[in-house]
Design a protein around this motif. Structure first.
Motif, PDB file in Angstrom:
ATOM      1  N   LEU A  11       0.817  -1.210   0.000  1.00  0.00           N
ATOM      2  CA  LEU A  11       0.000   0.000   0.000  1.00  0.00           C
ATOM      3  C   LEU A  11       0.853   1.263   0.000  1.00  0.00           C
ATOM      4  N   VAL A  12       1.812   1.340   0.902  1.00  0.00           N
ATOM      5  CA  VAL A  12       2.701   2.501   0.973  1.00  0.00           C
ATOM      6  C   VAL A  12       4.129   1.993   0.887  1.00  0.00           C
ATOM      7  N   LYS A  88      -2.601   6.239  -6.218  1.00  0.00           N
ATOM      8  CA  LYS A  88      -3.405   7.441  -6.455  1.00  0.00           C
ATOM      9  C   LYS A  88      -4.678   7.463  -5.615  1.00  0.00           C
ATOM     10  N   GLU A  89      -5.262   6.293  -5.379  1.00  0.00           N
ATOM     11  CA  GLU A  89      -6.517   6.255  -4.623  1.00  0.00           C
ATOM     12  C   GLU A  89      -6.322   6.465  -3.121  1.00  0.00           C
ATOM     13  N   VAL A  90      -5.080   6.459  -2.664  1.00  0.00           N
ATOM     14  CA  VAL A  90      -4.788   6.685  -1.244  1.00  0.00           C
ATOM     15  C   VAL A  90      -4.343   8.134  -1.082  1.00  0.00           C
TER      16      VAL A  90
END
Length: 105
Positions: A11-12, A88-90
């Protein structure tokens, strides 16, 4: 490039770019933001005996070439420069004490 990954499934990502040479920042009082030159200088002398590039390159795996450069021999390294990659969605992501991080290649 190796990266620290948080949040599961990548995720990150924090790709580790290069070691960070330190100046007198360790001599800054975090409570007041004031710099104590004598304390900072003393800390740098102590750290130079074990955190200088000329000592770190022998055991380094990730940034050996960086530590081997002549210009980095007497620099004190005590950190890591990294990039932050978020999908992009985060919009944002908070890393907290105790969060699990995985090192990916």
């Amino acid at each position: 490039m190796r990266a620290l990954v948080f949040g599961g499934r990548g995720l990150v990502q924090l790709p580790m770019v290069k070691p960070c040479a330190r100046c007198t920042v360790p001599g800054v009082d975090p409570q007041t933001g004031t710099r104590d030159v004598s304390t900072g200088a003393a800390l740098m002398r102590v750290m130079r005996d074990c955190r200088a590039g000329k000592y770190l390159w022998t055991g380094a795996q990730l940034h050996r070439a960086h530590f081997q450069k002549a210009k980095n021999a007497d620099e004190v390294f005590f950190g890591q420069n990294a990039l932050v990659r978020l999908p992009k969605e985060v919009g944002s992501f908070e890393v907290a004490v105790g969060d699990l991080a995985v090192v990916e290649r």
